[in-house]
Design a protein around this motif. Structure first.
Motif, PDB file in Angstrom:
ATOM      1  N   LEU A 162     -18.602   1.050  -8.049  1.00 45.12           N
ATOM      2  CA  LEU A 162     -18.873  -0.298  -7.060  1.00 45.12           C
ATOM      3  C   LEU A 162     -18.755  -1.609  -7.806  1.00 45.12           C
ATOM      4  CD1 LEU A 162     -22.824   0.631  -6.356  1.00 45.12           C
ATOM      5  CD2 LEU A 162     -20.776   0.537  -4.897  1.00 45.12           C
ATOM      6  N   GLN A 163     -18.136  -1.615  -9.054  1.00 43.11           N
ATOM      7  CA  GLN A 163     -17.815  -2.803  -9.620  1.00 43.11           C
ATOM      8  C   GLN A 163     -16.725  -3.680  -9.110  1.00 43.11           C
ATOM      9  OE1 GLN A 163     -16.216  -2.413 -13.564  1.00 43.11           O
ATOM     10  NE2 GLN A 163     -15.880  -4.536 -13.987  1.00 43.11           N
ATOM     11  N   TYR A 164     -15.922  -3.086  -8.688  1.00 42.87           N
ATOM     12  CA  TYR A 164     -14.621  -3.833  -8.126  1.00 42.87           C
ATOM     13  C   TYR A 164     -15.041  -4.324  -6.728  1.00 42.87           C
ATOM     14  CZ  TYR A 164     -12.134  -1.655 -11.972  1.00 42.87           C
ATOM     15  OH  TYR A 164     -12.053  -1.259 -13.281  1.00 42.87           O
ATOM     16  N   PRO A 165     -15.559  -3.687  -5.857  1.00 48.82           N
ATOM     17  CA  PRO A 165     -15.789  -4.049  -4.623  1.00 48.82           C
ATOM     18  C   PRO A 165     -16.766  -5.279  -4.639  1.00 48.82           C
ATOM     19  CG  PRO A 165     -16.176  -1.697  -4.336  1.00 48.82           C
ATOM     20  CD  PRO A 165     -15.656  -2.249  -5.903  1.00 48.82           C
ATOM     21  N   LEU A 166     -17.757  -4.880  -5.632  1.00 50.21           N
ATOM     22  CA  LEU A 166     -18.951  -6.190  -5.569  1.00 50.21           C
ATOM     23  C   LEU A 166     -18.117  -7.347  -6.274  1.00 50.21           C
ATOM     24  CD1 LEU A 166     -21.883  -4.141  -7.115  1.00 50.21           C
ATOM     25  CD2 LEU A 166     -21.424  -5.111  -5.002  1.00 50.21           C
ATOM     26  N   HIS A 167     -17.141  -7.404  -7.345  1.00 49.59           N
ATOM     27  CA  HIS A 167     -16.593  -8.490  -7.689  1.00 49.59           C
ATOM     28  C   HIS A 167     -15.694  -9.048  -6.552  1.00 49.59           C
ATOM     29  CE1 HIS A 167     -16.677  -9.126 -12.132  1.00 49.59           C
ATOM     30  NE2 HIS A 167     -17.279  -7.511 -12.000  1.00 49.59           N
ATOM     31  N   LEU A 168     -14.894  -8.368  -5.721  1.00 50.84           N
ATOM     32  CA  LEU A 168     -14.210  -8.950  -4.401  1.00 50.84           C
ATOM     33  C   LEU A 168     -15.184  -9.675  -3.672  1.00 50.84           C
ATOM     34  CD1 LEU A 168     -11.578  -6.014  -4.089  1.00 50.84           C
ATOM     35  CD2 LEU A 168     -11.133  -8.169  -4.932  1.00 50.84           C
ATOM     36  N   ILE A 169     -16.165  -9.188  -3.059  1.00 44.77           N
ATOM     37  CA  ILE A 169     -17.024  -9.576  -2.134  1.00 44.77           C
ATOM     38  C   ILE A 169     -17.810 -11.029  -2.554  1.00 44.77           C
ATOM     39  CG2 ILE A 169     -19.550  -9.190  -1.003  1.00 44.77           C
ATOM     40  CD1 ILE A 169     -18.445  -6.453  -0.751  1.00 44.77           C
ATOM     41  N   ALA A 170     -18.185 -10.785  -3.940  1.00 47.50           N
ATOM     42  CA  ALA A 170     -19.112 -11.988  -4.531  1.00 47.50           C
ATOM     43  C   ALA A 170     -18.113 -13.092  -4.603  1.00 47.50           C
ATOM     44  CB  ALA A 170     -19.528 -11.576  -5.857  1.00 47.50           C
ATOM     45  N   PHE A 171     -16.822 -13.018  -5.306  1.00 40.26           N
ATOM     46  CA  PHE A 171     -15.882 -14.391  -5.324  1.00 40.26           C
ATOM     47  C   PHE A 171     -15.209 -14.588  -4.208  1.00 40.26           C
ATOM     48  CE2 PHE A 171     -17.550 -13.252  -9.489  1.00 40.26           C
ATOM     49  CZ  PHE A 171     -17.778 -14.700 -10.041  1.00 40.26           C
TER      50      PHE A 171
ATOM     51  N   PHE B 182      -9.914 -23.243  -7.875  1.00 38.36           N
ATOM     52  CA  PHE B 182     -10.222 -23.791  -9.314  1.00 38.36           C
ATOM     53  C   PHE B 182     -11.754 -23.745  -9.888  1.00 38.36           C
ATOM     54  CE2 PHE B 182     -10.724 -26.972 -12.722  1.00 38.36           C
ATOM     55  CZ  PHE B 182     -10.073 -26.609 -13.648  1.00 38.36           C
ATOM     56  N   ILE B 183     -12.457 -23.964  -9.037  1.00 33.44           N
ATOM     57  CA  ILE B 183     -13.832 -24.156  -9.489  1.00 33.44           C
ATOM     58  C   ILE B 183     -14.608 -22.528  -9.195  1.00 33.44           C
ATOM     59  CG2 ILE B 183     -16.276 -24.898  -8.794  1.00 33.44           C
ATOM     60  CD1 ILE B 183     -15.014 -27.210  -7.516  1.00 33.44           C
ATOM     61  N   THR B 184     -13.950 -21.827  -8.379  1.00 37.81           N
ATOM     62  CA  THR B 184     -14.275 -20.603  -8.346  1.00 37.81           C
ATOM     63  C   THR B 184     -14.122 -19.680  -9.628  1.00 37.81           C
ATOM     64  OG1 THR B 184     -14.227 -20.295  -5.987  1.00 37.81           O
ATOM     65  CG2 THR B 184     -14.236 -18.232  -7.052  1.00 37.81           C
TER      66      THR B 184
ATOM     67  N   ILE C  64     -12.029 -11.304 -14.618  1.00 39.55           N
ATOM     68  CA  ILE C  64     -11.589 -12.473 -14.097  1.00 39.55           C
ATOM     69  C   ILE C  64     -10.379 -12.387 -13.119  1.00 39.55           C
ATOM     70  CG2 ILE C  64     -10.434 -14.658 -14.858  1.00 39.55           C
ATOM     71  CD1 ILE C  64     -12.099 -14.315 -17.827  1.00 39.55           C
ATOM     72  N   LEU C  65      -9.461 -11.599 -13.466  1.00 38.58           N
ATOM     73  CA  LEU C  65      -8.420 -11.275 -12.580  1.00 38.58           C
ATOM     74  C   LEU C  65      -8.896 -10.865 -11.322  1.00 38.58           C
ATOM     75  CD1 LEU C  65      -5.677  -9.863 -15.268  1.00 38.58           C
ATOM     76  CD2 LEU C  65      -5.708 -12.185 -14.243  1.00 38.58           C
ATOM     77  N   LEU C  66      -9.711  -9.881 -11.302  1.00 36.54           N
ATOM     78  CA  LEU C  66     -10.352  -9.396 -10.018  1.00 36.54           C
ATOM     79  C   LEU C  66     -10.896 -10.725  -9.364  1.00 36.54           C
ATOM     80  CD1 LEU C  66     -10.699  -6.814  -8.497  1.00 36.54           C
ATOM     81  CD2 LEU C  66     -12.736  -6.490  -9.766  1.00 36.54           C
ATOM     82  N   ASP C  67     -11.595 -11.416  -9.904  1.00 29.10           N
ATOM     83  CA  ASP C  67     -12.166 -12.503  -9.184  1.00 29.10           C
ATOM     84  C   ASP C  67     -11.412 -13.652  -8.750  1.00 29.10           C
ATOM     85  OD1 ASP C  67     -14.625 -11.199 -10.120  1.00 29.10           O
ATOM     86  OD2 ASP C  67     -14.732 -12.749 -11.837  1.00 29.10           O
ATOM     87  N   GLY C  68     -10.206 -13.773  -9.353  1.00 36.37           N
ATOM     88  CA  GLY C  68      -9.095 -14.476  -8.997  1.00 36.37           C
ATOM     89  C   GLY C  68      -8.462 -14.046  -7.898  1.00 36.37           C
TER      90      GLY C  68
ATOM     91  N   ALA D 107      -9.883 -12.108  -5.531  1.00 36.43           N
ATOM     92  CA  ALA D 107     -10.775 -12.419  -4.520  1.00 36.43           C
ATOM     93  C   ALA D 107     -10.637 -13.756  -3.818  1.00 36.43           C
ATOM     94  CB  ALA D 107     -12.345 -12.144  -4.780  1.00 36.43           C
ATOM     95  N   ALA D 108     -10.380 -14.727  -4.736  1.00 39.34           N
ATOM     96  CA  ALA D 108     -10.418 -16.170  -4.599  1.00 39.34           C
ATOM     97  C   ALA D 108      -9.094 -16.380  -3.537  1.00 39.34           C
ATOM     98  CB  ALA D 108     -10.707 -17.277  -5.738  1.00 39.34           C
ATOM     99  N   LEU D 109      -8.104 -15.858  -4.002  1.00 40.62           N
ATOM    100  CA  LEU D 109      -6.741 -15.767  -3.565  1.00 40.62           C
ATOM    101  C   LEU D 109      -6.877 -15.200  -1.937  1.00 40.62           C
ATOM    102  CD1 LEU D 109      -4.152 -14.986  -6.107  1.00 40.62           C
ATOM    103  CD2 LEU D 109      -4.435 -17.106  -5.100  1.00 40.62           C
ATOM    104  N   LEU D 110      -7.602 -14.010  -1.919  1.00 47.42           N
ATOM    105  CA  LEU D 110      -8.021 -13.607  -0.471  1.00 47.42           C
ATOM    106  C   LEU D 110      -8.630 -14.637   0.226  1.00 47.42           C
ATOM    107  CD1 LEU D 110      -7.787 -11.148   1.192  1.00 47.42           C
ATOM    108  CD2 LEU D 110      -9.798 -10.425   0.367  1.00 47.42           C
ATOM    109  N   GLY D 111      -9.585 -15.303  -0.180  1.00 49.01           N
ATOM    110  CA  GLY D 111     -10.157 -16.288   0.683  1.00 49.01           C
ATOM    111  C   GLY D 111      -9.296 -17.366   0.937  1.00 49.01           C
ATOM    112  N   MET D 112      -8.366 -17.795   0.058  1.00 52.98           N
ATOM    113  CA  MET D 112      -7.377 -18.757   0.527  1.00 52.98           C
ATOM    114  C   MET D 112      -6.436 -18.169   1.455  1.00 52.98           C
ATOM    115  SD  MET D 112      -6.028 -20.098  -3.137  1.00 52.98           S
ATOM    116  CE  MET D 112      -5.114 -21.619  -2.597  1.00 52.98           C
ATOM    117  N   VAL D 113      -5.994 -17.083   1.548  1.00 50.80           N
ATOM    118  CA  VAL D 113      -5.150 -16.184   2.628  1.00 50.80           C
ATOM    119  C   VAL D 113      -5.924 -16.723   3.908  1.00 50.80           C
ATOM    120  CG1 VAL D 113      -4.096 -14.355   3.404  1.00 50.80           C
ATOM    121  CG2 VAL D 113      -3.678 -15.111   1.069  1.00 50.80           C
TER     122      VAL D 113
END
Length: 121
Positions: free
Chosen positions: A38-47, A72-74, A98-102, A104-110
């Motif tokens: 669950l770790q990876y999907p949870l990081h992706l969803i949270a961030f 940047f703030i994320t 951290i890379l996984l969270d980044g 997720a943030a890049l996916l948010g940007m897209v």
């Protein structure tokens, strides 16, 4: 002002608090990774959601600057969370997280960019 706080700031504060509360739990609160990954999907969803909450807070104006500021703030929150975990028994600092969270943030940007492209003028 109160309405803006309730609509924009409060969800963001609650979400960040939730991220830090969950990251404060020792590892024995989570299922073993080999049984339930669950770790990876949870990081992706949270961030992903964290990025979108920051982007929404800033008002969707001057798109490029706000996308970068939200990213940047994320990432600051992500790095802070990983540093925080150094002090939690059974938890460690993880560059992979951290890379996984980044990511997720890049996916948010897209998603934010695509939503601006398909939104009717």
């Amino acid at each position: 002002m109160k309405k803006r706080f309730l609509l924009y700031w409060l969800p963001l504060i609650i979400w960040i608090t939730g991220i830090f509360v969950v990251s404060s739990l020792p590892n024995h609160y989570f299922p073993h990774p080999s049984k339930i990954p669950l770790q990876y999907p949870l990081h992706l969803i949270a961030f992903f959601i964290l990025f979108l909450l920051f982007y929404r807070l800033f008002g969707f104006k001057q798109m490029r600057n706000l996308l970068l500021l939200s990213f940047f703030i994320t990432m600051i929150i992500s790095i802070s969370k990983e540093c925080w975990q150094i002090f939690i028994p059974g938890r460690t600092f993880s560059l992979k997280d951290i890379l996984l969270d980044g990511g997720a943030a890049l996916l948010g940007m897209v998603i934010a960019i695509l939503s601006r492209l398909v939104r009717p003028a």
